[in-house]
Design a protein around this motif. Structure first.
Motif, mmCIF file in Angstrom:
data_model
loop_
_atom_site.group_PDB
_atom_site.id
_atom_site.type_symbol
_atom_site.label_atom_id
_atom_site.label_comp_id
_atom_site.label_asym_id
_atom_site.label_seq_id
_atom_site.Cartn_x
_atom_site.Cartn_y
_atom_site.Cartn_z
ATOM 1 N N UNK A 163 0.801 -1.223 0.000
ATOM 2 C CA UNK A 163 0.000 0.000 0.000
ATOM 3 C C UNK A 163 0.836 1.276 0.000
ATOM 4 N N UNK A 164 2.146 1.131 -0.005
ATOM 5 C CA UNK A 164 3.038 2.292 0.045
ATOM 6 C C UNK A 164 3.375 2.755 -1.374
ATOM 7 N N UNK A 165 2.909 3.944 -1.756
ATOM 8 C CA UNK A 165 3.136 4.480 -3.094
ATOM 9 C C UNK A 165 4.615 4.723 -3.366
ATOM 10 N N UNK A 171 10.831 7.985 0.322
ATOM 11 C CA UNK A 171 11.738 7.041 -0.338
ATOM 12 C C UNK A 171 12.941 6.719 0.533
ATOM 13 N N UNK A 172 13.416 7.724 1.245
ATOM 14 C CA UNK A 172 14.525 7.507 2.176
ATOM 15 C C UNK A 172 14.137 6.479 3.241
ATOM 16 N N UNK A 173 12.965 6.643 3.810
ATOM 17 C CA UNK A 173 12.496 5.695 4.821
ATOM 18 C C UNK A 173 12.190 4.339 4.181
ATOM 19 N N UNK A 174 11.627 4.381 2.967
ATOM 20 C CA UNK A 174 11.291 3.151 2.240
ATOM 21 C C UNK A 174 12.538 2.300 1.989
ATOM 22 N N UNK A 210 5.501 11.503 4.923
ATOM 23 C CA UNK A 210 6.488 10.455 4.630
ATOM 24 C C UNK A 210 6.414 9.329 5.646
ATOM 25 N N UNK A 211 6.228 9.702 6.898
ATOM 26 C CA UNK A 211 6.114 8.695 7.960
ATOM 27 C C UNK A 211 4.852 7.855 7.761
ATOM 28 N N UNK A 212 3.738 8.505 7.437
ATOM 29 C CA UNK A 212 2.481 7.780 7.266
ATOM 30 C C UNK A 212 2.548 6.820 6.073
ATOM 31 N N UNK A 213 3.231 7.218 5.022
ATOM 32 C CA UNK A 213 3.405 6.314 3.888
ATOM 33 C C UNK A 213 4.133 5.041 4.310
ATOM 34 N N UNK A 214 5.095 5.192 5.188
ATOM 35 C CA UNK A 214 5.932 4.072 5.620
ATOM 36 C C UNK A 214 5.540 3.550 7.003
ATOM 37 N N UNK A 215 4.355 3.902 7.450
ATOM 38 C CA UNK A 215 3.981 3.631 8.831
ATOM 39 C C UNK A 215 3.998 2.145 9.169
ATOM 40 N N UNK A 216 3.674 1.297 8.212
ATOM 41 C CA UNK A 216 3.663 -0.143 8.490
ATOM 42 C C UNK A 216 5.054 -0.619 8.877
ATOM 43 N N UNK A 241 -2.597 7.543 3.159
ATOM 44 C CA UNK A 241 -1.541 8.536 2.940
ATOM 45 C C UNK A 241 -1.075 8.530 1.488
ATOM 46 N N UNK A 242 -0.991 7.347 0.891
ATOM 47 C CA UNK A 242 -0.546 7.239 -0.499
ATOM 48 C C UNK A 242 -1.521 7.946 -1.434
ATOM 49 N N UNK A 243 -2.794 7.715 -1.234
ATOM 50 C CA UNK A 243 -3.813 8.362 -2.063
ATOM 51 C C UNK A 243 -3.751 9.879 -1.890
ATOM 52 N N UNK A 244 -3.603 10.335 -0.651
ATOM 53 C CA UNK A 244 -3.553 11.766 -0.367
ATOM 54 C C UNK A 244 -2.344 12.416 -1.032
ATOM 55 N N UNK A 245 -1.190 11.771 -0.979
ATOM 56 C CA UNK A 245 0.009 12.356 -1.582
ATOM 57 C C UNK A 245 -0.137 12.444 -3.100
#
Length: 814
Positions: A83-85, A184-187, A235-241, A791-795
């Motif tokens: 789910x992470x864009x 992307x850095x966190x990803x 960025x945190x919410x995208x990678x929250x999992x 978060x992905x949809x919002x970004x």
């Protein structure tokens, strides 16, 4: 409009094409169908085999693997967060290129974005991107297979670009750029690199805060800070999992510290042991490798791999010298130096003199701090302060890695300095003293090293000095021979050292000469940029080829299937039991990925194993406590026979997947719990921490000779058992206890389970016939994926709005 857009985009399209061409040219064997052989990726293949096989078979993520250390979460091994864009963004910014071209390309395009944000022209930005990308460490980690580290480094520069854009007043563009690249850095999932990026960001933010305070412009800083905090949140919410699961898991790993009182330092610090963390400390003198690569010999290996020294050694001694180490620095061993380039370091020194503004000071302080921290045990006052008082610092090992900060800061300052020269031909003549000082502090120092090497450096390591001294003490009659051999070894190393000192000096003088010619208007700006670009590429390309070259590429099948089953593996694999463990004593058991490729291993290869399992290794497994191996269901033990040939022994006393007991012993703490495993009858009794007393006390347990329990279905994240007993008993499972996800079900209904025997699972099993099931269902993953999707949809909507809204406005005003 389309024509104007294309005209604007054309220079960047050319830049991207250049980067892709360079990346593919450097790693051209991939165009022949070959793959890069990376030791750590081979280990990853072994670690992740069960996870990847399950994904292929079911299309699902298992989140747990039993292939190593008895079982552990898969979060830091191989999990796809669908789910992470950021997954999609990553494919864009690496162009889908094959490895390692994708990482080399990312290094360049990321730094190019930073250069553009800083106002460096397209062609200088390309030069800077190449210079940053070809820093030797960036290629060394690719050769080793540290791909997540390489990707995280690649995303450092563009993340900083977004932050700087916001700090300079471009709030919307800056915050969106930050959100994308920080995600992307966190990803990339290398938190040590992300931590070091945070150091740069904090220093930069502090520098801009002081600047805005002096100029009474705190409103601008406050707006930028607010926008960047929202970007960071996105960025945190995208990678929250990944963040939630990793945070949850880290507290129970060796990075979180032990509950045992045997190691007070780890227990009180809540992080890694200082000695362990500083094992790879950069030598103080070794720091000159930033502009002289072989300052300490380069990479660990035999001197025979380099023939440049042979004419400096007597023929009779060449064989012995050739077998000595090419590296003579302070680290236990190394794959190569951190070399940012002789020309780039020279320009950095010059830029440090002539640049103005908060960014300059932030980057210089960052570079100096990273160097001081990289010294580790060679500069303990600062190291101990950071280990004990700076949050998070003691979670990471290999302090020499802090030099990635300098590897980013130095080329930024260097390219900003070169931009000043290119835009103002009079600058060098107006700043002649700083220019000459920069030449003297780089080329001059290199010349000094070349002329009097023994006056400034030793050419034997501390360990070698001790070995020579010991040998002389034990065999006094050989003292003269030992001194002669040592002298020959030093001569060989001095030859290598002087060659690189001279090399760096020449590159610096050639680039300085081109700059001086430009200052005298003998050459044009375009020629200056072309000359510097050519020299930088020539300088750094040749050094990088020492560590990553065509020898590192092999046939595709060798990478896809790096491990071949031995005779012993083939024998064990004939066992139809779906779930048992193997203890391989013919390898480095607890740094071994090959066994995990074929079997469920007692050992394994991972830097963040569960701390309780590490405790068991230290206190029982390495000390040969067969009872502990039995409870871990070590059905096969691989040993070497008298002829050093591996053989498989069947451990008939292995307890199996589950068993029933009717006695328990409660203890007060972890020390008593682990010590109790020595004398306890594990077949009939368990030991449990008193905090689980509520599950046991007051309940009648009996004995039923006809009772039984067996595993009926196996998947790494779902295990089903059938149990039958006439009396209530305690069911013990040879599975690692981790309550942040594992749930127990009895006949389909959830029931509590608890920890037994220091790290196994157990439940109270009532009389009767029952189905027991364990499912790995971490809430952190389930909820994290839901949040990540939102978060992905919002970004995506925000990015689309940023580009679409101006078009709508132009049409409305047309």
């Amino acid at each position: 409009m389309v024509r104007n857009l294309f005209k604007t985009a054309l220079p960047h399209i050319i830049a991207v094409a250049i980067f892709a061409g360079i990346a593919l040219a450097y790693s051209y064997p991939v165009l022949e169908g070959k793959r890069i052989y990376q030791p750590d990726i081979m280990n990853y293949t072994g670690m992740s085999k069960e996870i990847n096989d399950y994904r292929v078979k079911t299309g699902e993520e298992t989140l747990w693997t039993n292939s190593m250390f008895g079982g552990m979460p898969a979060y830091q091994i191989s999990v796809i967060y669908k789910n992470n864009i950021a997954r999609f963004f990553h494919k864009i910014f690496t162009l889908g290129l094959p490895g390692p071209a994708n990482m080399i390309f990312l290094y360049m395009v990321g730094f190019y974005i930073l250069m553009l944000v800083l106002g460096v022209g397209t062609w200088l930005a390309i030069v800077g991107a190449i210079a940053f990308a070809f820093s030797s460490y960036h290629f060394i980690i690719i050769e080793a297979g540290h791909n997540t580290k390489a990707l995280a480094i690649g995303y450092m520069a563009p993340t900083l670009a977004g932050i700087l854009l916001a700090l300079r007043g471009r709030l919307l563009a800056g915050s969106l750029l930050t959100a994308v690249f920080l995600s992307l850095q966190i990803y990339a999932n290398h938190f040590q690199i992300t931590y070091y990026l945070l150091v740069i960001v904090l220093l930069t933010g502090f520098a801009f805060l002081i600047h805005d305070f002096i100029h009474k412009n705190l409103t601008n800083f406050s707006k930028a800070l607010g926008a960047l905090l929202l970007a960071a949140l996105m960025a945190v919410l995208l990678n929250i999992t990944n963040l939630l699961t990793t945070y949850e898991y880290s507290k129970y790993t060796i990075r979180g510290g032990t509950e045992l009182s045997h190691n007070q330092e780890v227990q009180t610090s809540g992080g890694l042991d200082t000695e362990y963390a500083t094992q790879w400390s950069y030598g103080i003198g070794e720091t000159f490798s930033l502009f002289i690569p072989n300052i300490k010999g380069g990479a660990t290996g035999r001197l025979a791999q380099n023939s440049d020294w042979t004419n400096k050694v007597k023929p009779d001694n060449r064989s012995w010298v050739g077998n000595q180490n090419h590296y003579w620095g302070d680290q236990p061993f190394t794959s190569g130096p951190v070399y940012v380039g002789a020309i780039i370091f020279f320009l950095f020194v010059f830029g440090s003199f002539v640049l103005r503004g908060p960014l300059k000071w932030a980057l210089i302080v960052a570079a100096v701090l990273s160097v001081l921290l990289s010294w580790g045990k060679n500069f303990m006052p600062l190291t101990e302060f950071f280990m004990h008082y700076v949050p998070g610092y003691n979670k990471f090992r290999a302090v020499s890695m802090t030099l990635v900060i300098a590897e980013l800061a130095i080329p930024v300052v260097a390219m900003l300095g070169l931009r000043e020269i290119a835009e103002n031909p009079q600058l060098v003549r107006n700043k002649l003293k700083p220019f000459l000082a920069a030449v003297g502090l780089t080329a001059g120092v290199a010349l000094l090293f070349y002329l009097i090497p023994k006056a400034v450096f030793h050419f034997t390591s501390v360990q070698e000095v001790a070995t020579f001294s010991q040998f002389k003490a034990e065999t006094p009659d050989m003292a003269a021979t030992v001194d002669s051999l040592r002298s020959e070894l030093e001569n060989a190393r001095i030859s290598i050292f002087r060659a690189d000192a001279l090399r760096s000096m020449l590159f610096i003088l050639l680039s300085a000469g081109a700059i001086w010619a430009f200052a005298l208007k003998k050459i044009k700006k375009e020629a200056l940029i072309a000359i510097v670009a050519l020299l930088v590429i020539l300088d750094m390309w040749l050094v990088d080829k020492r560590y990553l070259n065509t020898d590192n590429f092999v046939a595709k099948r060798q990478v896809d299937k790096p491990f071949q089953p031995s005779e012993v593996d083939q024998i064990i694999l004939k066992d139809v039991d779906p779930h048992y463990r193997v203890l391989n004593l013919t390898t480095s058991t607890f740094s071994d990925a090959a066994t995990s490729y074929f079997h469920k291993s007692i050992g394994g290869y991972h830097g963040a194993k569960l701390q309780r399992y590490q405790d068991l290794i230290d206190h029982h497994i390495t000390k040969g406590n067969i009872k502990v191996l039995n409870m871990l269901n070590a059905k096969y033990i691989i040993r070497s026979d008298e002829k050093k040939k591996p053989i498989a022994e069947v451990n008939f006393d292995a307890a199996g997947n589950a068993w029933l007991v009717n006695k328990y012993k409660l203890v007060a703490n972890a020390d008593e719990e682990i010590d109790a495993l020595i004398g306890i009858d594990l077949e009939n009794e368990i030991v449990a921490d008193r905090k689980f007393a509520g599950e046991l006390e007051g309940k009648p347990f009996g004995t039923d000779p006809m009772s039984e329990i067996a595993l009926t279905s196996y998947a790494p994240n779902r295990l089903t058992y059938k149990g039958q007993t006439a009396k209530q008993q305690i069911a013990v499972f040879s599975e690692i206890y981790y309550d942040k996800g594992w749930n127990a079900y009895l006949n389909g209904k959830p029931v509590p389970h608890f920890r037994a025997n220091y790290l196994l699972r157990a439940i109270v099993l009532p009389a009767g016939t029952h189905e027991i099931e364990f499912r790995f269902e971490p809430k952190s993953f389930i909820w994290g994926e839901r949040i990540s999707l939102i978060a992905s949809v919002l970004l995506v909507l925000l990015i689309a709005s940023y580009f679409v809204y101006p078009v709508i406005r132009r049409r409305q005003h047309a």
